[in-house]
Design a protein around this motif. Structure first.
Motif, PDB file in Angstrom:
ATOM      1  N   TRP A 187      78.493  30.352  58.806  1.00 31.15           N
ATOM      2  CA  TRP A 187      79.541  29.769  59.654  1.00 31.15           C
ATOM      3  C   TRP A 187      79.194  28.396  60.216  1.00 31.15           C
ATOM      4  O   TRP A 187      79.934  27.872  61.058  1.00 31.15           O
ATOM      5  N   ALA A 188      78.114  27.791  59.754  1.00 36.68           N
ATOM      6  CA  ALA A 188      77.668  26.527  60.344  1.00 36.68           C
ATOM      7  C   ALA A 188      78.737  25.442  60.315  1.00 36.68           C
ATOM      8  O   ALA A 188      78.874  24.660  61.265  1.00 36.68           O
ATOM      9  N   ASP A 189      79.490  25.374  59.234  1.00 36.76           N
ATOM     10  CA  ASP A 189      80.467  24.298  59.093  1.00 36.76           C
ATOM     11  C   ASP A 189      81.908  24.773  59.255  1.00 36.76           C
ATOM     12  O   ASP A 189      82.840  24.014  58.962  1.00 36.76           O
ATOM     13  N   ALA A 190      82.085  26.002  59.732  1.00 38.26           N
ATOM     14  CA  ALA A 190      83.438  26.504  59.951  1.00 38.26           C
ATOM     15  C   ALA A 190      84.115  25.682  61.047  1.00 38.26           C
ATOM     16  O   ALA A 190      83.514  25.433  62.104  1.00 38.26           O
ATOM     17  N   PRO A 191      85.336  25.229  60.829  1.00 35.12           N
ATOM     18  CA  PRO A 191      86.002  24.376  61.819  1.00 35.12           C
ATOM     19  C   PRO A 191      86.074  25.000  63.208  1.00 35.12           C
ATOM     20  O   PRO A 191      85.898  24.299  64.212  1.00 35.12           O
ATOM     21  N   GLU A 192      86.321  26.314  63.270  1.00 34.18           N
ATOM     22  CA  GLU A 192      86.442  26.955  64.583  1.00 34.18           C
ATOM     23  C   GLU A 192      85.104  26.987  65.320  1.00 34.18           C
ATOM     24  O   GLU A 192      85.060  26.924  66.558  1.00 34.18           O
ATOM     25  N   VAL A 193      84.002  27.068  64.577  1.00 33.47           N
ATOM     26  CA  VAL A 193      82.681  27.032  65.206  1.00 33.47           C
ATOM     27  C   VAL A 193      82.370  25.620  65.676  1.00 33.47           C
ATOM     28  O   VAL A 193      81.936  25.405  66.812  1.00 33.47           O
ATOM     29  N   ARG A 194      82.613  24.654  64.818  1.00 33.51           N
ATOM     30  CA  ARG A 194      82.367  23.258  65.184  1.00 33.51           C
ATOM     31  C   ARG A 194      83.193  22.839  66.399  1.00 33.51           C
ATOM     32  O   ARG A 194      82.750  22.065  67.250  1.00 33.51           O
ATOM     33  N   ALA A 195      84.408  23.388  66.488  1.00 35.36           N
ATOM     34  CA  ALA A 195      85.297  23.030  67.600  1.00 35.36           C
ATOM     35  C   ALA A 195      84.867  23.685  68.910  1.00 35.36           C
ATOM     36  O   ALA A 195      85.200  23.194  69.994  1.00 35.36           O
TER      37      ALA A 195
END
Length: 214
Positions: A187-195
């Motif tokens: 999940w490192a680059d998942a948009p929801e994680v980054r956000a």
């Protein structure tokens, strides 16, 4: 200003290799079989213990854990289980004047083993000792008390978005998502994680550099 760094344990400080290998040996299945099942449940966003339940439907995990302990094949943690950046990064954070605490979802036995390792931290506890586990609000309320700082002065560091990043953010803490272990990489680059996360880092060394510059 960040006054306290609070860290998860599994796949943040320690590798889970030995943990899963011990379960595979106890259940008498190939390590690769169990690893593949762990990967599958991780990708589905499920509890990683579901991998054990898939191998042994109806398994009583608490009873099996006790049986392993009684047989002398219980939980073990030692220096070799730490990621190599752990001690240097934690020492660097403390040297900069930041309070460093460890709080994760672990057994009481794991807490004992971790404290015996004399990590460079100000406090260390586990969910079994609190009677509250992530991602509950109660767990993060305990983290705030342990940190001895205001929520926005604390950063919680972990690899698992659903257990670490999202609930810590909901509790008002800053967050650092660590690209480590299956959850961290998936999940490192998942948009929801980054956000949601305040910082995304590839190592605890990078985290220490970020925090000491903040």
């Amino acid at each position: 200003m960040i006054k306290c760094v609070a860290l998860d344990i599994g796949e943040t400080l320690t590798r889970d290799d030995r943990y899963w290998a011990a379960w595979a040996e106890w259940l008498e299945v190939p390590r690769h079989t169990l690893s593949a099942l762990v990967g599958a449940v991780v990708a589905q966003g499920r509890d990683n213990a579901d991998a054990l339940r898939m191998l042994r439907p109806g398994i009583d995990l608490a009873a099996e854990y006790s049986a392993r302990e009684a047989a002398g094949r219980g939980e073990q943690l030692g220096e070799a289980d730490l990621y190599p950046d752990v001690r240097p990064a934690l020492s660097a954070l403390r040297s900069s004047g930041v309070r460093v605490v460890v709080a994760g979802n672990q057994t009481s036995r794991a807490g004992e083993l971790l404290r015996a390792m004399d990590l460079p931290v100000d406090a260390l506890t586990v969910s079994a000792e609190w009677g509250a586990a992530k991602p509950s609000h109660q767990f993060f309320a305990r983290v705030i008390a342990l940190a001895e700082a205001e929520p926005d002065e604390i950063v919680y560091v972990g690899d698992h978005p659903a257990n670490d990043i999202y609930p810590a953010r909901e509790a008002g803490l800053a967050t650092a998502h660590l690209r480590r272990g299956p959850w961290g990489h998936l999940w490192a680059d998942a948009p929801e994680v980054r956000a949601t996360t305040t910082w995304s880092v590839d190592s605890l060394t990078e985290l220490a550099e970020v925090i000491t510059r903040t």
